[in-house]
Motif scaffolding. Structure first.
Motif, PDB file in Angstrom:
ATOM      1  N   PHE A   1       0.849  -1.190   0.000  1.00 24.09           N
ATOM      2  CA  PHE A   1       0.000   0.000   0.000  1.00 24.09           C
ATOM      3  C   PHE A   1       0.876   1.229   0.000  1.00 24.09           C
ATOM      4  N   VAL A   2       1.789   1.232   0.943  1.00 24.19           N
ATOM      5  CA  VAL A   2       2.582   2.427   1.104  1.00 24.19           C
ATOM      6  C   VAL A   2       3.367   2.683  -0.167  1.00 24.19           C
ATOM      7  N   LYS A   3       3.951   1.600  -0.707  1.00 29.10           N
ATOM      8  CA  LYS A   3       4.747   1.791  -1.908  1.00 29.10           C
ATOM      9  C   LYS A   3       3.885   2.196  -3.090  1.00 29.10           C
ATOM     10  N   ASN A   4       2.761   1.497  -3.264  1.00 29.34           N
ATOM     11  CA  ASN A   4       1.900   1.807  -4.415  1.00 29.34           C
ATOM     12  C   ASN A   4       1.340   3.191  -4.332  1.00 29.34           C
ATOM     13  N   MET A   5       0.996   3.553  -3.101  1.00 31.71           N
ATOM     14  CA  MET A   5       0.288   4.796  -2.985  1.00 31.71           C
ATOM     15  C   MET A   5       1.230   5.956  -3.261  1.00 31.71           C
ATOM     16  N   ILE A   6       2.513   5.734  -2.932  1.00 33.06           N
ATOM     17  CA  ILE A   6       3.427   6.846  -3.029  1.00 33.06           C
ATOM     18  C   ILE A   6       4.122   6.850  -4.368  1.00 33.06           C
ATOM     19  N   THR A   7       4.493   5.658  -4.843  1.00 33.52           N
ATOM     20  CA  THR A   7       5.258   5.650  -6.070  1.00 33.52           C
ATOM     21  C   THR A   7       4.444   4.935  -7.100  1.00 33.52           C
ATOM     22  N   GLY A   8       3.243   4.528  -6.711  1.00 37.77           N
ATOM     23  CA  GLY A   8       2.400   3.743  -7.584  1.00 37.77           C
ATOM     24  C   GLY A   8       2.350   4.508  -8.854  1.00 37.77           C
ATOM     25  N   ALA A   9       2.235   3.784  -9.966  1.00 39.54           N
ATOM     26  CA  ALA A   9       2.289   4.502 -11.227  1.00 39.54           C
ATOM     27  C   ALA A   9       1.282   5.617 -11.125  1.00 39.54           C
ATOM     28  N   SER A  10       0.296   5.475 -10.245  1.00 31.75           N
ATOM     29  CA  SER A  10      -0.678   6.555 -10.210  1.00 31.75           C
ATOM     30  C   SER A  10      -0.806   7.102  -8.825  1.00 31.75           C
ATOM     31  N   GLN A  11      -0.773   8.403  -8.764  1.00 32.86           N
ATOM     32  CA  GLN A  11      -0.997   9.085  -7.509  1.00 32.86           C
ATOM     33  C   GLN A  11      -2.512   9.128  -7.349  1.00 32.86           C
ATOM     34  N   ALA A  12      -3.013   8.672  -6.210  1.00 33.90           N
ATOM     35  CA  ALA A  12      -4.466   8.680  -6.043  1.00 33.90           C
ATOM     36  C   ALA A  12      -4.977  10.108  -5.872  1.00 33.90           C
ATOM     37  N   ASP A  13      -6.147  10.384  -6.445  1.00 34.11           N
ATOM     38  CA  ASP A  13      -6.790  11.695  -6.281  1.00 34.11           C
ATOM     39  C   ASP A  13      -7.622  11.705  -5.015  1.00 34.11           C
ATOM     40  N   ASN A  14      -8.354  10.623  -4.809  1.00 28.91           N
ATOM     41  CA  ASN A  14      -9.257  10.509  -3.665  1.00 28.91           C
ATOM     42  C   ASN A  14      -9.136   9.109  -3.095  1.00 28.91           C
ATOM     43  N   ALA A  15      -9.733   8.902  -1.929  1.00 27.82           N
ATOM     44  CA  ALA A  15      -9.603   7.589  -1.311  1.00 27.82           C
ATOM     45  C   ALA A  15     -10.874   7.177  -0.603  1.00 27.82           C
ATOM     46  N   VAL A  16     -11.088   5.872  -0.546  1.00 27.45           N
ATOM     47  CA  VAL A  16     -12.124   5.299   0.316  1.00 27.45           C
ATOM     48  C   VAL A  16     -11.385   4.664   1.487  1.00 27.45           C
ATOM     49  N   LEU A  17     -11.689   5.136   2.679  1.00 22.93           N
ATOM     50  CA  LEU A  17     -11.096   4.566   3.891  1.00 22.93           C
ATOM     51  C   LEU A  17     -12.070   3.522   4.421  1.00 22.93           C
ATOM     52  N   VAL A  18     -11.592   2.278   4.545  1.00 19.29           N
ATOM     53  CA  VAL A  18     -12.442   1.186   5.019  1.00 19.29           C
ATOM     54  C   VAL A  18     -12.128   0.947   6.495  1.00 19.29           C
TER      55      VAL A  18
END
Length: 422
Positions: A98-115
């Motif tokens: 998560f941490v890696k994808n979210m930060i360097t993930g090919a895509s920077q997330a615009d918004n998020a759903v927190l579960v």
């Protein structure tokens, strides 16, 4: 997938056992993004294993093979359509990923759903993910209070979790006034695509309505082209083909481009997407392209392609704001972990710790502290040990954030404040 709708990158965040995968499976299923035969196959497998109804949770596992989308697409990216948007899920199965994808993930997330699970409430990872989401500039959070079926759809349990989550969000200055807190069951399907009878006490938006109601993001087409290279292939009849995802700007045939930090360039001859030649590619497109005069050994993964007249920045040093998530002891000047930024991985030395920041308020707590440790936020000066192309996150957010890893774990996350160019 209708391309004429605006696009959003959506992170699904929260503690690992709170039902993220099931929710992703459910969203894909409810929006018709999973082919019918796949669902059938899962139903059968689930029934054979005596787990009827469990098909969503592992819709996830087999989707990867189902979507033969060519080599360039990260398996973790799933897509679905709502009335207003088409979404790419930056899905984060494990915490580290998560941490890696979210930060360097090919895509920077615009918004998020927190579960957040109704039967468990705020867990340590819930806090970390919220903190990260804030640091990385996520604009809006939708909170799904999941597993309502396990607490008999109790309004009381929902209210308790909501107030816990609100406290956490207020700590990091997320707007809780207008946030949606939705009682859901990803497993049973309550309040995802249809309003549930089980929560007749709830009159807010259901999940798909909340997703449709997100503010549109401005596509970064007017920023200069930035295309981090994921791989470089040699393809017979074409030659050298770098592959990557356009983060900002436009890639067009005939353009003169520069690859940094390799410092080579040339004219773009062809651009290919989904195995077809195209005249241009835009942010979010995964492409392979060929540049006149560029050989396989001239460029590598981690290079960034940009216009020759506005080439990607190469940092001699850079200033960054980081959040330390986990470190067994303390971080002091001279520490040299590996920074993961877009597709690059480069060892970098933290030359100085300039300020310690209060993570809740963003105020400066201390100038030039001796050390920082888990839970601290700080402004640091960083010196890459070999050339690294990055950009200030105010200018090009897509190339302005990074994860810091050491000892097999993500130590910190951060964003670039300014680049002192070579």
């Amino acid at each position: 997938m209708s391309e004429d709708k605006p696009h959003q990158n959506l992170a699904i965040i929260g503690h690992v056992d709170h039902g993220k995968s099931t929710l992703v499976g459910r969203l894909l299923y409810e929006t018709g993004s999973v082919p019918e035969h796949v669902i059938e196959q899962h139903k059968q497998e689930a029934e054979e294993k005596g787990k009827g109804g469990f098909e969503f949770a592992y819709v996830m596992d087999n989707l990867a093979e189902e979507r033969e989308r060519g080599v360039t697409i990260d398996i973790a990216h799933q897509e679905f359509d709502t009335d207003e948007y088409y979404f790419t899920i930056v899905d984060c199965p494990g915490h580290r990923d998560f941490v890696k994808n979210m930060i360097t993930g090919a895509s920077q997330a615009d918004n998020a759903v927190l579960v957040v699970a109704a039967d468990d409430g705020v867990a340590p990872q819930t806090q970390e993910h919220v903190f990260l989401a804030r640091t990385l500039g996520i604009n809006e959070l939708i909170v799904g209070v999941n597993k309502m079926d396990l607490v008999d759809y109790s309004q009381n349990d929902y209210d308790e979790v909501v107030s816990e989550v609100k406290d956490l969000l207020n700590q990091v200055r997320f707007d809780t006034e207008n946030a949606n807190f939705i009682p859901i069951s990803a497993f049973e399907g309550d309040n995802i695509a249809e309003r549930s009878e089980n929560t007749d006490w709830y009159d807010g938006k259901i999940l798909l309505e909340a997703l449709n109601g997100l503010a549109p993001t401005e596509p970064p087409t007017d920023a200069p082209l930035r295309l981090p290279i994921q791989d470089v292939y040699t393809i017979s009849g074409i030659g050298t083909v770098p592959v990557g995802r356009v983060e900002t700007g436009i890639l067009e045939t005939g353009m003169n481009v520069s690859f940094q930090p390799s410092d080579v360039g040339g004219e773009v001859k062809t651009v290919e997407m989904h195995h077809e030649e195209v005249p241009r590619a835009e942010p979010g497109d995964n492409v392979g392209f060929n540049v006149r005069g560029i050989g396989k050994d001239d460029i590598r993964r981690g290079d960034v392609c940009g216009p020759a007249d506005d080439p990607p920045s190469v940092a001699e040093t850079f200033k960054a704001q980081i959040v330390v998530m986990q470190h067994p002891s303390v971080i002091t000047a001279g520490y040299t972990p590996v920074f993961h930024a877009h597709t690059a991985q480069v060892a970098c030395t933290i030359e100085s710790i300039d300020q310690k920041i209060d993570p809740a308020s963003g105020e400066v707590k201390e100038e030039n502290p001796d050390f920082i440790q888990s839970g601290d936020a700080a402004v640091v000066t960083v010196r890459p040990q070999k050339p690294l192309s990055i950009e200030p996150s105010q200018e090009i957010p897509e190339l302005g954030s990074f994860a810091v890893r050491d000892m097999g774990q993500t130590i910190a996350a951060g964003r670039v404040l300014e680049v002192n160019e070579k």
